[in-house]
Design a protein around this motif. Structure first.
Motif, PDB file in Angstrom:
ATOM      1  N   GLU A 180      11.886  -1.390   0.681  1.00  0.00           N
ATOM      2  CA  GLU A 180      10.535  -1.393   1.253  1.00  0.00           C
ATOM      3  C   GLU A 180       9.589  -0.555   0.401  1.00  0.00           C
ATOM      4  OE1 GLU A 180       8.507  -0.100   5.491  1.00  0.00           O
ATOM      5  OE2 GLU A 180      10.631  -0.595   5.442  1.00  0.00           O
ATOM      6  N   ILE A 181       8.339  -1.022   0.319  1.00  0.00           N
ATOM      7  CA  ILE A 181       7.258  -0.304  -0.366  1.00  0.00           C
ATOM      8  C   ILE A 181       6.155  -0.097   0.656  1.00  0.00           C
ATOM      9  CG2 ILE A 181       5.549  -0.383  -2.215  1.00  0.00           C
ATOM     10  CD1 ILE A 181       7.421  -2.462  -3.606  1.00  0.00           C
ATOM     11  N   THR A 182       5.781   1.169   0.888  1.00  0.00           N
ATOM     12  CA  THR A 182       4.747   1.480   1.865  1.00  0.00           C
ATOM     13  C   THR A 182       3.644   2.304   1.204  1.00  0.00           C
ATOM     14  OG1 THR A 182       6.460   1.584   3.575  1.00  0.00           O
ATOM     15  CG2 THR A 182       4.294   2.492   4.131  1.00  0.00           C
ATOM     16  N   PRO A 183       2.428   1.751   1.048  1.00  0.00           N
ATOM     17  CA  PRO A 183       1.321   2.539   0.504  1.00  0.00           C
ATOM     18  C   PRO A 183       1.036   3.750   1.397  1.00  0.00           C
ATOM     19  CG  PRO A 183       0.772   0.209   0.514  1.00  0.00           C
ATOM     20  CD  PRO A 183       2.036   0.366   1.327  1.00  0.00           C
ATOM     21  N   ILE A 184       0.751   4.885   0.773  1.00  0.00           N
ATOM     22  CA  ILE A 184       0.432   6.109   1.511  1.00  0.00           C
ATOM     23  C   ILE A 184      -1.047   6.450   1.351  1.00  0.00           C
ATOM     24  CG2 ILE A 184       0.839   8.601   1.672  1.00  0.00           C
ATOM     25  CD1 ILE A 184       3.706   8.055   0.731  1.00  0.00           C
ATOM     26  N   SER A 185      -1.508   6.442   0.090  1.00  0.00           N
ATOM     27  CA  SER A 185      -2.914   6.761  -0.154  1.00  0.00           C
ATOM     28  C   SER A 185      -3.381   6.110  -1.448  1.00  0.00           C
ATOM     29  CB  SER A 185      -3.123   8.278  -0.221  1.00  0.00           C
ATOM     30  OG  SER A 185      -2.451   8.826  -1.339  1.00  0.00           O
ATOM     31  N   GLY A 186      -4.698   5.898  -1.518  1.00  0.00           N
ATOM     32  CA  GLY A 186      -5.283   5.273  -2.696  1.00  0.00           C
ATOM     33  C   GLY A 186      -4.988   3.783  -2.755  1.00  0.00           C
ATOM     34  N   GLU A 187      -5.557   3.135  -3.740  1.00  0.00           N
ATOM     35  CA  GLU A 187      -5.341   1.705  -3.959  1.00  0.00           C
ATOM     36  C   GLU A 187      -4.059   1.542  -4.768  1.00  0.00           C
ATOM     37  OE1 GLU A 187      -6.021  -2.204  -3.477  1.00  0.00           O
ATOM     38  OE2 GLU A 187      -7.314  -0.653  -2.645  1.00  0.00           O
ATOM     39  N   PRO A 188      -3.055   0.818  -4.231  1.00  0.00           N
ATOM     40  CA  PRO A 188      -1.780   0.681  -4.949  1.00  0.00           C
ATOM     41  C   PRO A 188      -1.990   0.246  -6.392  1.00  0.00           C
ATOM     42  CG  PRO A 188      -1.590  -0.252  -2.773  1.00  0.00           C
ATOM     43  CD  PRO A 188      -3.046   0.101  -2.964  1.00  0.00           C
ATOM     44  N   SER A 209      -2.836   6.989  -6.743  1.00  0.00           N
ATOM     45  CA  SER A 209      -2.279   6.351  -5.542  1.00  0.00           C
ATOM     46  C   SER A 209      -0.843   6.811  -5.317  1.00  0.00           C
ATOM     47  CB  SER A 209      -2.343   4.831  -5.650  1.00  0.00           C
ATOM     48  OG  SER A 209      -1.507   4.356  -6.688  1.00  0.00           O
ATOM     49  N   LYS A 210      -0.464   6.825  -4.031  1.00  0.00           N
ATOM     50  CA  LYS A 210       0.891   7.218  -3.644  1.00  0.00           C
ATOM     51  C   LYS A 210       1.476   6.136  -2.762  1.00  0.00           C
ATOM     52  CE  LYS A 210       0.092  12.193  -3.576  1.00  0.00           C
ATOM     53  NZ  LYS A 210       1.170  13.034  -4.038  1.00  0.00           N
ATOM     54  N   MET A 211       2.798   5.966  -2.902  1.00  0.00           N
ATOM     55  CA  MET A 211       3.502   5.055  -2.017  1.00  0.00           C
ATOM     56  C   MET A 211       4.916   5.568  -1.774  1.00  0.00           C
ATOM     57  SD  MET A 211       4.180   1.737  -4.347  1.00  0.00           S
ATOM     58  CE  MET A 211       3.014   1.902  -5.652  1.00  0.00           C
ATOM     59  N   LYS A 212       5.458   5.127  -0.657  1.00  0.00           N
ATOM     60  CA  LYS A 212       6.830   5.477  -0.309  1.00  0.00           C
ATOM     61  C   LYS A 212       7.712   4.286  -0.671  1.00  0.00           C
ATOM     62  CE  LYS A 212       7.882   5.662   4.053  1.00  0.00           C
ATOM     63  NZ  LYS A 212       8.073   6.042   5.456  1.00  0.00           N
ATOM     64  N   LEU A 213       8.777   4.559  -1.440  1.00  0.00           N
ATOM     65  CA  LEU A 213       9.743   3.541  -1.819  1.00  0.00           C
ATOM     66  C   LEU A 213      11.049   3.859  -1.106  1.00  0.00           C
ATOM     67  CD1 LEU A 213       9.086   3.588  -5.675  1.00  0.00           C
ATOM     68  CD2 LEU A 213       8.064   2.067  -3.993  1.00  0.00           C
TER      69      LEU A 213
END
Length: 153
Positions: free
Chosen positions: A35-43, A48-52
């Protein structure tokens, strides 16, 4: 622990960059990505940050990825953070003869747990092998469209 890996990809530097930075492509070449979940900013944009979320064997892992630098078509710098690890990745793309691309992948791992520090010290080949597997998976995906998405058991 620091190391550098490299591979030549038989497509243009611009194409490699676009495929590498596109987060929708990650499941096609990164084994175990659930799963990839954006956290902040534009992916895909700087900052930008995302949770993998990954599953490797029976172990689940959560990584926070931050896009540090994007310099089309030459370089992408990313950090990956877990509870015990800070990983700095510098992806440098260089145009070669015949419009191919040399992907130079510089990794630096900083471990906060003694166990991982020890593992990195005595078994750096485990980290290097995983990096090379990812790079080979990306090469197959970028050049031939071969995806591991439904084949990572």
């Amino acid at each position: 622990m620091k190391y550098t890996s490299q591979i030549t990809i038989a497509i243009s530097q611009e194409e490699v960059f676009k495929k590498l930075e596109n987060i929708e492509n990650l499941p096609h070449w990164q084994k175990g990505l659930l799963e990839i979940t954006p956290i902040s900013g534009e992916p895909g944009e700087e900052g930008s940050k995302m949770k993998l979320q990954y599953q490797i064997g029976k172990q689940k892992m959560e990584i926070i990825q931050t896009m540090m630098k994007i310099d089309f078509p030459n370089e992408i710098q990313i950090t990956h953070d877990t509870q015990d690890t800070h990983n700095i990745q510098k992806n440098v793309l260089k145009k070669t003869e015949n419009n191919q691309t040399l992907w130079i992948y510089e990794n630096e791992f900083k471990f906060s747990s003694l166990g991982l520090q020890f593992l990195g010290w005595i078994m750096p080949s485990v980290f290097k092998k995983q990096t090379m597997t990812n790079m080979e998976n990306f090469k197959a995906f970028a050049e031939k469209g071969i995806s591991i998405k439904n084949n990572d058991g």
